[in-house]
Design a protein around this motif. Structure first.
Motif, PDB file in Angstrom:
ATOM      1  N   LEU A   1       0.818  -1.210   0.000  1.00 25.99           N
ATOM      2  CA  LEU A   1       0.000   0.000   0.000  1.00 25.99           C
ATOM      3  C   LEU A   1       0.856   1.267   0.000  1.00 25.99           C
ATOM      4  O   LEU A   1       1.978   1.281   0.523  1.00 25.99           O
ATOM      5  CB  LEU A   1      -0.923   0.005   1.220  1.00 25.99           C
ATOM      6  N   GLN A   2       0.303   2.318  -0.561  1.00 26.84           N
ATOM      7  CA  GLN A   2       0.876   3.646  -0.482  1.00 26.84           C
ATOM      8  C   GLN A   2      -0.222   4.649  -0.165  1.00 26.84           C
ATOM      9  O   GLN A   2      -1.391   4.432  -0.511  1.00 26.84           O
ATOM     10  CB  GLN A   2       1.528   4.048  -1.818  1.00 26.84           C
ATOM     11  N   GLU A   3       0.168   5.737   0.487  1.00 28.43           N
ATOM     12  CA  GLU A   3      -0.769   6.836   0.648  1.00 28.43           C
ATOM     13  C   GLU A   3      -1.080   7.422  -0.725  1.00 28.43           C
ATOM     14  O   GLU A   3      -0.267   7.333  -1.652  1.00 28.43           O
ATOM     15  CB  GLU A   3      -0.180   7.911   1.564  1.00 28.43           C
ATOM     16  N   VAL A   4      -2.258   8.031  -0.857  1.00 27.83           N
ATOM     17  CA  VAL A   4      -2.699   8.491  -2.167  1.00 27.83           C
ATOM     18  C   VAL A   4      -3.368   9.847  -2.062  1.00 27.83           C
ATOM     19  O   VAL A   4      -4.001  10.178  -1.048  1.00 27.83           O
ATOM     20  CB  VAL A   4      -3.667   7.448  -2.790  1.00 27.83           C
ATOM     21  N   GLN A   5      -3.192  10.643  -3.103  1.00 26.07           N
ATOM     22  CA  GLN A   5      -3.958  11.878  -3.268  1.00 26.07           C
ATOM     23  C   GLN A   5      -5.098  11.584  -4.234  1.00 26.07           C
ATOM     24  O   GLN A   5      -4.869  11.031  -5.317  1.00 26.07           O
ATOM     25  CB  GLN A   5      -3.074  12.998  -3.819  1.00 26.07           C
ATOM     26  N   LEU A   6      -6.312  11.950  -3.854  1.00 28.56           N
ATOM     27  CA  LEU A   6      -7.494  11.604  -4.629  1.00 28.56           C
ATOM     28  C   LEU A   6      -8.366  12.827  -4.850  1.00 28.56           C
ATOM     29  O   LEU A   6      -8.668  13.562  -3.903  1.00 28.56           O
ATOM     30  CB  LEU A   6      -8.305  10.517  -3.905  1.00 28.56           C
ATOM     31  N   GLN A   7      -8.741  13.041  -6.096  1.00 29.29           N
ATOM     32  CA  GLN A   7      -9.712  14.072  -6.453  1.00 29.29           C
ATOM     33  C   GLN A   7     -10.901  13.357  -7.099  1.00 29.29           C
ATOM     34  O   GLN A   7     -10.814  12.885  -8.226  1.00 29.29           O
ATOM     35  CB  GLN A   7      -9.092  15.079  -7.423  1.00 29.29           C
ATOM     36  N   LEU A   8     -11.989  13.258  -6.352  1.00 34.00           N
ATOM     37  CA  LEU A   8     -13.154  12.506  -6.807  1.00 34.00           C
ATOM     38  C   LEU A   8     -14.226  13.475  -7.270  1.00 34.00           C
ATOM     39  O   LEU A   8     -14.783  14.233  -6.477  1.00 34.00           O
ATOM     40  CB  LEU A   8     -13.665  11.628  -5.666  1.00 34.00           C
ATOM     41  N   THR A   9     -14.515  13.436  -8.562  1.00 40.39           N
ATOM     42  CA  THR A   9     -15.480  14.367  -9.152  1.00 40.39           C
ATOM     43  C   THR A   9     -16.883  13.777  -9.209  1.00 40.39           C
ATOM     44  O   THR A   9     -17.866  14.443  -8.877  1.00 40.39           O
ATOM     45  CB  THR A   9     -15.034  14.767 -10.569  1.00 40.39           C
ATOM     46  N   THR A  10     -16.995  12.521  -9.642  1.00 39.29           N
ATOM     47  CA  THR A  10     -18.283  11.847  -9.783  1.00 39.29           C
ATOM     48  C   THR A  10     -18.160  10.439  -9.243  1.00 39.29           C
ATOM     49  O   THR A  10     -17.204   9.727  -9.548  1.00 39.29           O
ATOM     50  CB  THR A  10     -18.721  11.782 -11.267  1.00 39.29           C
ATOM     51  N   ASN A  11     -19.153  10.034  -8.433  1.00 41.02           N
ATOM     52  CA  ASN A  11     -19.117   8.697  -7.850  1.00 41.02           C
ATOM     53  C   ASN A  11     -20.561   8.247  -7.605  1.00 41.02           C
ATOM     54  O   ASN A  11     -21.082   8.344  -6.513  1.00 41.02           O
ATOM     55  CB  ASN A  11     -18.318   8.694  -6.541  1.00 41.02           C
ATOM     56  N   GLN A  12     -21.202   7.725  -8.664  1.00 43.73           N
ATOM     57  CA  GLN A  12     -22.624   7.404  -8.599  1.00 43.73           C
ATOM     58  C   GLN A  12     -22.904   5.928  -8.878  1.00 43.73           C
ATOM     59  O   GLN A  12     -24.015   5.568  -9.252  1.00 43.73           O
ATOM     60  CB  GLN A  12     -23.390   8.275  -9.592  1.00 43.73           C
ATOM     61  N   LEU A  13     -21.919   5.087  -8.674  1.00 44.42           N
ATOM     62  CA  LEU A  13     -22.098   3.668  -8.975  1.00 44.42           C
ATOM     63  C   LEU A  13     -23.170   3.012  -8.122  1.00 44.42           C
ATOM     64  O   LEU A  13     -23.851   2.092  -8.568  1.00 44.42           O
ATOM     65  CB  LEU A  13     -20.770   2.929  -8.810  1.00 44.42           C
TER      66      LEU A  13
END
Length: 251
Positions: free
Chosen positions: A208-220
């Motif tokens: 595992l690694q730390e992560v930078q996340l930019q989540l724009t759409t998440n409608q699953l």
């Protein structure tokens, strides 16, 4: 990585390797695991009878996982033509059956229609074909997009950008929430008649690694009558992990 090496490392498993030969090998690449706590009242009605929804510190959890699958091989055969490299996007929760912990998938999106048909037919998994893309920009962000391949589908159901924070790898500490979420070595699914099937999985502990996340759409999850709110509680990145799969069986 040689299969013998993968099979020789088993001390981290919560239960022994299954009897019999493994059937399939997959390589998981550029894996984002984004985790949300979700009310058990939302998830429990969606879990098949015979499976127990698991909780950690009183909360059920749901995970969204985009990645690239490459390669896909059946035991003793070279990579399968036309289905050896494609994108996937999974939505899963955490369940158990007779005390054995595993995962249960609500959605599995894939960019390859042949892989979707095969998985739905032979693995009884809720795969759906999707128009998907991934690209890496000059800042090393991976930009991932998925849209269901349906006539009425007009907007993506997932748009996210992510990259590892640094090159420092870590393994989840036993007993931690991250360990509970990631170190799962079987899946559960059901046939059209409601019979529960399980499939064993084996791989090294998740790097595992730390992560930078930019989540724009998440409608699953809208296909199941609810939507995830806000950013995930936490997320991790894995550059690559190879996994072996055993045939499904009744349990």
């Amino acid at each position: 990585m040689k299969n013998e090496v993968i099979l020789s490392h088993t001390d981290h498993r919560p239960f022994p390797l299954p009897h019999g030969p493994w059937l399939m090998k997959q390589g998981w690449n550029d894996v984002l695991c984004a985790h949300w706590p979700v009310s058990e009242n939302v998830l429990r009605p969606l879990i098949p009878d015979g499976l127990e929804l698991e909780k950690h510190d009183g909360s059920a959890w749901l995970t969204v996982i985009p990645f690239r699958l490459s390669p896909l091989r059946l035991r003793g055969l070279p990579p399968i033509p036309f289905v050896q490299d494609f994108l996937e996007l999974n939505v899963r929760t955490y369940v158990s059956r007779k005390g054995k912990p595993g995962i249960y998938f609500f959605n599995l999106e894939a960019s390859n229609s042949l892989a979707v048909k095969g998985a739905r037919t032979f693995a009884h998994l809720p795969y759906h074909h999707a128009r998907m893309s991934i690209r890496r920009d000059h800042d090393s962000y991976l930009h991932y997009t998925s849209m269901r391949s349906l006539p009425q589908a007009e907007d993506p159901v997932f748009i996210g950008s992510y990259k590892p924070v640094n090159n420092t790898l870590f393994h989840a500490e036993p007993g931690s929430l991250v360990h509970w979420l990631t170190e799962r070595y079987c899946l559960f699914t059901t046939t059209s008649k409601g019979k529960i099937l399980t499939g064993d999985i084996h791989h090294f502990p998740w790097p595992l690694q730390e992560v930078q996340l930019q989540l724009t759409t998440n409608q699953l999850t809208q296909y199941h009558g609810f939507e995830l709110q806000g950013p995930p509680a936490f997320a991790t990145y894995t550059r690559r992990l190879e996994a072996l799969f055993w045939p499904l069986r009744k349990c």
